[in-house]
Design a protein around this motif. Structure first.
Motif, short mmCIF file in Angstrom:
data_model
loop_
_atom_site.label_atom_id
_atom_site.label_comp_id
_atom_site.label_asym_id
_atom_site.label_seq_id
_atom_site.Cartn_x
_atom_site.Cartn_y
_atom_site.Cartn_z
N GLU A 232 0.83 -1.20 0.00
CA GLU A 232 0.00 0.00 0.00
C GLU A 232 0.87 1.25 0.00
O GLU A 232 0.58 2.23 -0.71
CB GLU A 232 -0.92 -0.01 1.22
N GLY A 233 1.95 1.25 0.79
CA GLY A 233 2.87 2.38 0.80
C GLY A 233 3.55 2.56 -0.55
O GLY A 233 3.76 3.70 -1.01
N LEU A 234 3.90 1.45 -1.19
CA LEU A 234 4.52 1.51 -2.51
C LEU A 234 3.56 2.10 -3.54
O LEU A 234 3.95 2.91 -4.39
CB LEU A 234 4.96 0.11 -2.93
N ARG A 235 2.30 1.72 -3.45
CA ARG A 235 1.31 2.28 -4.37
C ARG A 235 1.15 3.79 -4.16
O ARG A 235 1.05 4.55 -5.12
CB ARG A 235 -0.04 1.57 -4.18
N ALA A 258 -2.22 2.05 -10.26
CA ALA A 258 -1.39 1.45 -9.21
C ALA A 258 -2.12 0.31 -8.50
O ALA A 258 -1.51 -0.68 -8.10
CB ALA A 258 -0.97 2.51 -8.20
N GLY A 259 -3.43 0.44 -8.36
CA GLY A 259 -4.21 -0.59 -7.68
C GLY A 259 -4.24 -1.91 -8.42
O GLY A 259 -4.50 -2.95 -7.82
N GLN A 260 -3.95 -1.89 -9.72
CA GLN A 260 -3.97 -3.12 -10.51
C GLN A 260 -2.60 -3.79 -10.60
O GLN A 260 -2.48 -4.90 -11.10
CB GLN A 260 -4.44 -2.81 -11.94
N LEU A 261 -1.56 -3.11 -10.10
CA LEU A 261 -0.20 -3.62 -10.25
C LEU A 261 0.29 -4.31 -8.98
O LEU A 261 -0.13 -3.99 -7.88
CB LEU A 261 0.76 -2.46 -10.59
N GLU A 262 1.20 -5.26 -9.17
CA GLU A 262 1.83 -5.94 -8.05
C GLU A 262 3.23 -5.38 -7.84
O GLU A 262 3.68 -4.50 -8.57
CB GLU A 262 1.87 -7.45 -8.31
#
Length: 305
Positions: A232-235, A258-262
């Motif tokens: 979550e911090g990375l996003r 960002a929510g769709q990426l790993e």
């Protein structure tokens, strides 16, 4: 409107007293824990699936009630001979750390299934435990399929000109399946429409059966929570850097991306944004004593006698 969607399965576990009471609400006679085998399934979620359709959370809540008591079959063949189990409990599971392409929190409908431990079911139970029978699909009915672009009935060509799977102004078109009216069955299938649907691996059920696994489960859950916080911090950092590097992109758009990426994709995007920002805003020289002295000396020449 009839709908068939695929999903997935969770390995079997012990039967609690509460679960057994719910199971016996479905049976004609009182069953014992030794007579039944239970497992859980991910029936459907709110992600856009391979058919460019999705169940919004409200529809999943409606399906949660409708699927209790529904039987499972193979390949959507409506035959009494094909019945393999029955759902006795459902739950809507939400993950606030994951976002769908629509921008809302990810959630899925989980169902608990029971079947009898008979000689005829022995091979199927082994296939479920061994991960062979894993993907499942649901059959249900909804009143409306609403276009994500214009909000009209996507099947009404006089009102909606959009096509599922195409982009309009940078926005993907899909159908929102709304107002569930019935749930028919769930089926074991080969290829599900919903990517995440299927049998679920349940460590909690394993820990309930094997007390020695509880410490390991708690450690894994702690690591998972830490991982979710990091992700979550990375996003958030990717969204922040993206806003600086791509001012034309709105924050909401960046958040959905960002929510769709790993993690690997997020790390790569973060590095790319950081590199672009270095080119746009190169670091300045903070200390320039030599240049300052020369400039001062040059200005003083005018007044030198």
């Amino acid at each position: 409107m009839n709908v068939i969607k695929e999903a997935g399965v969770d390995g079997g576990g012990g039967v609690s007293r509460e679960d057994l009471a719910l199971i016996n609400e479905q049976s004609r006679r009182e069953l014992t824990a030794e007579e039944v085998y239970t497992f859980s399934v991910r029936l459907c979620d709110n992600q856009v699936d391979r058919e460019q359709e999705r169940f919004p959370e409200e529809t999943l809540k409606q399906l949660a009630e409708l699927f209790v008591g529904k039987c499972g079959v193979f390949d959507h063949k409506w035959s009494a001979r094909e019945q393999v189990g029955r759902i006795y409990r459902t739950e809507l599971v939400r993950d606030e750390h994951l976002r769908t392409i629509a921008g809302d929190a990810y959630c899925y409908l989980k169902g608990w299934v029971y079947m009898l431990r008979t000689e005829g079911n022995r091979d199927l139970i082994q296939e479920i435990e061994g991960g062979i029978k894993r993907e499942v699909s649901v059959g249900c009915s909804v009143k409306r399929a609403v276009c994500s672009i214009c909000g009209e009935d996507i099947h009404d060509r006089t009102r909606c000109p959009h096509e599922k799977g195409r982009e309009y102004g940078g926005k993907l078109c899909w159908a929102e399946l709304q107002e569930a009216t019935d749930a028919y069955e769930w089926s074991f299938v080969a290829v599900p429409a919903q990517r995440e649907a299927g049998v679920l691996k349940s460590l909690r059920e394993l820990a309930r059966r094997e007390p020695g696994c509880r410490a390991e489960l708690e450690a894994l859950e702690k690591q998972a929570r830490a991982g979710r916080r990091y992700l979550e911090g990375l996003r958030r950092e990717v969204v922040r850097l993206g806003g600086l590097a791509e001012p034309a992109l709105e924050a909401g758009t960046l958040e959905r991306i960002a929510g769709q990426l790993e993690e690997p994709e997020l790390e790569a995007l973060k590095a790319a944004y950081a590199e672009r920002l270095e080119g746009l805003y190169p670091p300045g020289v903070q200390l320039a004593y030599g240049e300052a002295r020369r400039e001062t000396a040059g200005r003083d020449e005018v007044f030198r006698i």
